[in-house]
Design a protein around this motif. Structure first.
Motif, short mmCIF file in Angstrom:
data_model
loop_
_atom_site.label_atom_id
_atom_site.label_comp_id
_atom_site.label_asym_id
_atom_site.label_seq_id
_atom_site.Cartn_x
_atom_site.Cartn_y
_atom_site.Cartn_z
N SER A 182 0.71 -1.25 0.25
CA SER A 182 -0.10 -0.08 0.00
C SER A 182 0.67 1.38 -0.15
O SER A 182 0.42 2.33 -0.74
CB SER A 182 -0.89 -0.02 1.34
OG SER A 182 -1.83 -1.02 1.27
N ARG A 200 -1.51 -4.80 -7.32
CA ARG A 200 -3.09 -5.10 -7.01
C ARG A 200 -3.17 -6.67 -6.52
O ARG A 200 -3.95 -6.83 -5.90
CB ARG A 200 -3.87 -4.53 -8.08
CG ARG A 200 -4.08 -2.76 -7.88
CD ARG A 200 -4.89 -2.15 -8.89
NE ARG A 200 -4.84 -0.74 -8.98
CZ ARG A 200 -4.24 -0.19 -9.80
NH1 ARG A 200 -3.60 -0.82 -10.77
NH2 ARG A 200 -4.14 1.06 -10.06
N LEU A 203 -1.71 -7.54 -3.61
CA LEU A 203 -2.13 -6.93 -2.43
C LEU A 203 -3.36 -7.72 -2.09
O LEU A 203 -3.89 -7.78 -0.90
CB LEU A 203 -2.57 -5.59 -2.56
CG LEU A 203 -3.36 -4.76 -1.51
CD1 LEU A 203 -2.23 -4.56 -0.20
CD2 LEU A 203 -3.59 -3.26 -2.03
#
Length: 217
Positions: A182, A200, A203
């Motif tokens: 992040s 992404r 994550l």
């Protein structure tokens, strides 16, 4: 992707197959010479290079660049390459020779002793080495801190996160990795730069899946 001996035999010409047979025989001979049954034999110098190591360096010339990784991997496996050989081949090798070492580490009986080679590769910006370094060996032996930074290294250098072995397993529920990803995404956005798609993906993998409902719920 590494190919098997059977696949190589189908693709190599006659001269290359003869060369490979001889190279693998030398590797097998070296492995046998290091067996406990040969303990009475004079111990080889740790600085001496057995003949198969010279073959390792010339694999591309004899079997073609497209098959070099696979041939070198077979040599390492057939020789049951010990750490001195693996280290020597990595440190003295070209980028292609180093990559073949990294791709084969998980198939050698080295435990965590070859981690310095992985760590060295992850300090480079050579995407071929970085991608090879985050394979099954790194997944099995890198500690959480080093492994998280290896994932970030892939994102920094443009190596697809698909190259990271066992990413889904090791990332699951890793809140520290989620924080690092992040922060990296925020830095990229603040600088007006694109956030890698792979970030992404990684994550999302850090999220802990909700427990399946029970019959009572």
């Amino acid at each position: 992707m590494l190919t098997s001996r059977k696949e190589l035999d189908a693709e190599l010409d006659g001269a290359a197959r003869v060369w490979l047979d001889e190279a693998l025989a030398e590797a097998a001979h070296d492995a046998a010479a290091r067996e406990p049954a040969c303990a009475g034999a004079p111990e080889a110098s740790p600085y001496a290079s057995p003949p198969w190591e010279l073959r390792y360096a010339t694999a591309g010339r004899h079997c073609g660049p497209a098959h070099a990784d696979s041939v070198r991997s077979l040599l390492l496996i057939e020789a049951r390459a010990p750490l001195p050989s693996v280290t020597r081949l990595y440190e003295r090798g070209t980028a292609a020779e180093r990559r073949a070492v990294l791709l084969t580490l998980h198939r050698l009986d080295l435990g965590s002793t070859a981690l310095p080679l992985v760590e060295d590769a992850l300090r480079t910006n050579d995407t071929r080495l970085v991608a090879a370094a985050v394979g099954p060996y790194a997944a099995a032996h890198l500690d959480p801190h080093a492994w998280r930074h290896a994932v970030l290294k892939c994102l920094f250098t443009g190596v697809p996160v698909d190259a990271v072995a066992r990413l889904d397993e090791r990332a699951r529920g890793d809140t520290e990795l989620a924080r690092m990803l992040s922060d990296f995404a925020a830095e990229r956005t603040a600088a007006g730069r694109d956030v890698p798609v792979g970030l992404r993906t990684a994550l999302a993998l850090t999220e802990i899946a909700p427990a399946a409902p029970t019959e009572e719920s």
